[in-house]
Design a protein around this motif. Structure first.
Motif, PDB file in Angstrom:
ATOM      1  N   VAL A 182       0.796  -1.227   0.078  1.00  0.00           N
ATOM      2  CA  VAL A 182       0.000   0.033   0.068  1.00  0.00           C
ATOM      3  C   VAL A 182       0.639   1.194  -0.098  1.00  0.00           C
ATOM      4  CG1 VAL A 182      -1.616   1.369   1.472  1.00  0.00           C
ATOM      5  CG2 VAL A 182      -1.877  -1.146   1.087  1.00  0.00           C
ATOM      6  N   HIS A 183       1.947   1.256   0.771  1.00  0.00           N
ATOM      7  CA  HIS A 183       2.830   2.397   0.788  1.00  0.00           C
ATOM      8  C   HIS A 183       3.439   2.624  -0.539  1.00  0.00           C
ATOM      9  CE1 HIS A 183       6.843   4.451   1.612  1.00  0.00           C
ATOM     10  NE2 HIS A 183       6.463   4.938   2.523  1.00  0.00           N
ATOM     11  N   ALA A 184       4.028   1.368  -1.365  1.00  0.00           N
ATOM     12  CA  ALA A 184       4.378   1.558  -2.569  1.00  0.00           C
ATOM     13  C   ALA A 184       3.150   2.297  -3.510  1.00  0.00           C
ATOM     14  CB  ALA A 184       4.834   0.415  -3.334  1.00  0.00           C
ATOM     15  N   ASP A 185       2.136   1.894  -3.225  1.00  0.00           N
ATOM     16  CA  ASP A 185       1.139   2.341  -4.428  1.00  0.00           C
ATOM     17  C   ASP A 185       0.730   3.789  -4.086  1.00  0.00           C
ATOM     18  OD1 ASP A 185       0.588   0.001  -5.858  1.00  0.00           O
ATOM     19  OD2 ASP A 185      -0.963  -0.719  -4.691  1.00  0.00           O
ATOM     20  N   ILE A 186       0.616   3.936  -2.747  1.00  0.00           N
ATOM     21  CA  ILE A 186       0.577   5.580  -2.489  1.00  0.00           C
ATOM     22  C   ILE A 186       2.017   6.390  -3.053  1.00  0.00           C
ATOM     23  CG2 ILE A 186       0.473   7.176  -0.395  1.00  0.00           C
ATOM     24  CD1 ILE A 186      -1.097   4.883   1.190  1.00  0.00           C
ATOM     25  N   ALA A 187       3.025   5.924  -2.742  1.00  0.00           N
ATOM     26  CA  ALA A 187       3.892   6.760  -3.288  1.00  0.00           C
ATOM     27  C   ALA A 187       4.059   6.940  -4.781  1.00  0.00           C
ATOM     28  CB  ALA A 187       5.196   6.206  -3.064  1.00  0.00           C
ATOM     29  N   ALA A 188       3.612   5.842  -5.517  1.00  0.00           N
ATOM     30  CA  ALA A 188       3.489   5.966  -6.864  1.00  0.00           C
ATOM     31  C   ALA A 188       2.229   7.071  -7.398  1.00  0.00           C
ATOM     32  CB  ALA A 188       2.985   4.637  -7.672  1.00  0.00           C
ATOM     33  N   LEU A 189       1.090   6.911  -6.560  1.00  0.00           N
ATOM     34  CA  LEU A 189       0.275   7.871  -6.840  1.00  0.00           C
ATOM     35  C   LEU A 189       0.397   9.466  -6.438  1.00  0.00           C
ATOM     36  CD1 LEU A 189      -2.835   5.657  -5.419  1.00  0.00           C
ATOM     37  CD2 LEU A 189      -2.620   6.425  -7.926  1.00  0.00           C
ATOM     38  N   ILE A 190       1.330   9.569  -5.444  1.00  0.00           N
ATOM     39  CA  ILE A 190       1.585  10.875  -5.147  1.00  0.00           C
ATOM     40  C   ILE A 190       2.621  11.391  -6.244  1.00  0.00           C
ATOM     41  CG2 ILE A 190       3.138  12.471  -3.600  1.00  0.00           C
ATOM     42  CD1 ILE A 190       2.248  10.543  -1.208  1.00  0.00           C
ATOM     43  N   LYS A 191       3.598  10.700  -6.783  1.00  0.00           N
ATOM     44  CA  LYS A 191       4.214  11.150  -7.744  1.00  0.00           C
ATOM     45  C   LYS A 191       3.498  11.666  -9.256  1.00  0.00           C
ATOM     46  CE  LYS A 191       8.594   8.788  -6.771  1.00  0.00           C
ATOM     47  NZ  LYS A 191       9.668   7.729  -7.305  1.00  0.00           N
ATOM     48  N   ILE A 192       2.454  11.063  -9.300  1.00  0.00           N
ATOM     49  CA  ILE A 192       1.645  11.448 -10.363  1.00  0.00           C
ATOM     50  C   ILE A 192       0.762  12.549 -10.015  1.00  0.00           C
ATOM     51  CG2 ILE A 192       2.269   9.422 -11.792  1.00  0.00           C
ATOM     52  CD1 ILE A 192      -0.551   8.379 -11.322  1.00  0.00           C
ATOM     53  N   GLY A 193       0.620  12.946  -8.820  1.00  0.00           N
ATOM     54  CA  GLY A 193      -0.414  13.959  -8.477  1.00  0.00           C
ATOM     55  C   GLY A 193      -1.854  13.419  -8.374  1.00  0.00           C
ATOM     56  N   LEU A 194      -2.157  12.169  -8.229  1.00  0.00           N
ATOM     57  CA  LEU A 194      -3.409  11.695  -8.179  1.00  0.00           C
ATOM     58  C   LEU A 194      -3.545  11.882  -6.334  1.00  0.00           C
ATOM     59  CD1 LEU A 194      -4.302   8.978 -10.499  1.00  0.00           C
ATOM     60  CD2 LEU A 194      -5.442  11.116 -10.067  1.00  0.00           C
ATOM     61  N   LEU A 195      -2.551  11.688  -5.699  1.00  0.00           N
ATOM     62  CA  LEU A 195      -2.908  11.993  -4.344  1.00  0.00           C
ATOM     63  C   LEU A 195      -1.879  12.872  -3.858  1.00  0.00           C
ATOM     64  CD1 LEU A 195      -2.722   8.335  -2.475  1.00  0.00           C
ATOM     65  CD2 LEU A 195      -4.700   9.752  -3.014  1.00  0.00           C
ATOM     66  N   ASP A 196      -2.172  13.967  -2.788  1.00  0.00           N
ATOM     67  CA  ASP A 196      -1.566  14.885  -2.285  1.00  0.00           C
ATOM     68  C   ASP A 196      -1.030  14.757  -0.799  1.00  0.00           C
ATOM     69  OD1 ASP A 196      -1.649  16.567  -4.570  1.00  0.00           O
ATOM     70  OD2 ASP A 196      -3.867  17.313  -3.950  1.00  0.00           O
ATOM     71  N   ARG A 197       0.226  15.175  -0.592  1.00  0.00           N
ATOM     72  CA  ARG A 197       0.510  14.850   0.764  1.00  0.00           C
ATOM     73  C   ARG A 197      -0.363  15.959   1.905  1.00  0.00           C
ATOM     74  NH1 ARG A 197       5.142  12.154   1.351  1.00  0.00           N
ATOM     75  NH2 ARG A 197       6.503  12.000  -0.544  1.00  0.00           N
ATOM     76  N   ALA A 198      -0.346  15.437   3.106  1.00  0.00           N
ATOM     77  CA  ALA A 198      -1.188  16.332   4.054  1.00  0.00           C
ATOM     78  C   ALA A 198      -0.278  16.161   5.229  1.00  0.00           C
ATOM     79  CB  ALA A 198      -2.619  15.726   4.249  1.00  0.00           C
ATOM     80  N   ASP A 199      -0.529  17.208   6.131  1.00  0.00           N
ATOM     81  CA  ASP A 199       0.306  17.216   7.488  1.00  0.00           C
ATOM     82  C   ASP A 199       0.130  15.962   8.314  1.00  0.00           C
ATOM     83  OD1 ASP A 199       0.968  19.726   6.987  1.00  0.00           O
ATOM     84  OD2 ASP A 199      -0.194  20.863   8.214  1.00  0.00           O
ATOM     85  N   ASP A 200      -1.054  15.182   7.974  1.00  0.00           N
ATOM     86  CA  ASP A 200      -1.362  14.118   8.542  1.00  0.00           C
ATOM     87  C   ASP A 200      -1.221  12.768   7.902  1.00  0.00           C
ATOM     88  OD1 ASP A 200      -3.314  15.047   7.357  1.00  0.00           O
ATOM     89  OD2 ASP A 200      -4.883  14.658   8.970  1.00  0.00           O
ATOM     90  N   GLY A 201      -0.444  13.056   6.684  1.00  0.00           N
ATOM     91  CA  GLY A 201      -0.387  11.764   5.850  1.00  0.00           C
ATOM     92  C   GLY A 201      -0.624  12.071   4.402  1.00  0.00           C
ATOM     93  N   VAL A 202      -1.627  11.775   3.874  1.00  0.00           N
ATOM     94  CA  VAL A 202      -2.060  11.907   2.478  1.00  0.00           C
ATOM     95  C   VAL A 202      -3.415  12.009   2.340  1.00  0.00           C
ATOM     96  CG1 VAL A 202      -0.248  10.462   1.411  1.00  0.00           C
ATOM     97  CG2 VAL A 202      -2.258   9.229   2.177  1.00  0.00           C
ATOM     98  N   ILE A 203      -3.868  12.590   1.279  1.00  0.00           N
ATOM     99  CA  ILE A 203      -5.228  13.213   1.206  1.00  0.00           C
ATOM    100  C   ILE A 203      -5.440  13.135  -0.502  1.00  0.00           C
ATOM    101  CG2 ILE A 203      -4.660  15.497   0.761  1.00  0.00           C
ATOM    102  CD1 ILE A 203      -7.339  16.300   2.184  1.00  0.00           C
ATOM    103  N   PHE A 204      -6.703  12.456  -0.535  1.00  0.00           N
ATOM    104  CA  PHE A 204      -7.477  12.543  -1.769  1.00  0.00           C
ATOM    105  C   PHE A 204      -8.739  13.621  -1.625  1.00  0.00           C
ATOM    106  CE2 PHE A 204     -10.563  10.451  -4.825  1.00  0.00           C
ATOM    107  CZ  PHE A 204      -9.926  11.015  -6.239  1.00  0.00           C
TER     108      PHE A 204
END
Length: 220
Positions: A182-204
């Motif tokens: 899941v961590h690897a999938d989230i990292a991939a989604l962040i790199k292409i801008g489908l998920l954003d970082r948040a102070d408490d983790g990540v956000i969609f």
């Protein structure tokens, strides 16, 4: 618009009364994307003579080469002249109109439409006034969409909609998968801008998601 900042802390801008006019992202590679958004704000920001706010960035490995709306924002980010500069994208997006936390005043944006569109298609949309006020994420080809949006990654996006910021472990528990993949999938989604970082983790930061491949010729 409420601007809050303190030394050493990320800058949070809550666009509580702003109207989204345009939000468009396009994947360029599995490590990069282009981000363009335009908001109408109730009153001009300090340092600006108009009621609009934009962000424009080319993001590679979570680092943005970006342009900002006002001199004040350039001062806040620690960069003066020229206005085009490179900073961590989560800092950039915070100072340019994304609330990263599920805090008081946070609300998800509209349904995110994911489609297949070339640069010419996107320009044609702008000229025709299509998708105004509607968040759109575009892949240049069907192959790019298919490569980036695996079933497990789509499941992550669907599970995170309308939930605000989450830690990666919370996402892992939500989709009932082991943390490491899941961590690897989230990292991939962040790199292409489908998920954003948040102070408490990540956000969609969307209420829902719609994948549109209605134009079969583009999926060929």
């Amino acid at each position: 618009m409420l601007l809050k900042s303190s030394p050493g802390d990320a800058i949070e801008v809550i666009m509580a009364n702003a109207k989204l006019l345009l939000k468009r992202r396009q994947e360029r590679t599995l490590r990069s994307f282009v981000d363009l958004s335009v908001f109408e704000v109730p009153a001009p920001l300090k340092g600006s003579a108009h009621n609009y706010k934009y962000r424009l960035a080319y993001v590679v490995d979570d680092v943005a080469s970006c342009d900002t709306t006002t001199r004040l924002e350039r001062e806040i980010t620690g960069i003066s002249v020229p206005s085009r500069h490179r900073i961590r994208f989560e800092t950039y997006q915070l100072c340019c109109g994304i609330s990263s936390q599920k805090s008081k005043g946070w609300r998800p944006m509209k349904t995110l439409r994911i489609n297949i569109a070339s640069q010419d298609d996107i320009i044609a949309d702008f000229e025709a006034g299509r998708h105004l006020g509607e968040p759109v994420y575009s892949f240049p080809t069907w192959k790019a969409l298919h490569t980036a949006l695996t079933p497990n990654r789509v499941a992550i996006l669907a599970a995170m909609k309308d939930k605000g910021g989450m830690t990666m472990r919370e996402v892992s528990r939500l989709v009932k998968r082991d943390f490491r993949p899941v961590h690897a999938d989230i990292a991939a989604l962040i790199k292409i801008g489908l998920l954003d970082r948040a102070d408490d983790g990540v956000i969609f930061p969307y209420a829902d998601i719609h994948i549109d491949i209605s134009d079969i010729s583009k999926a060929a």
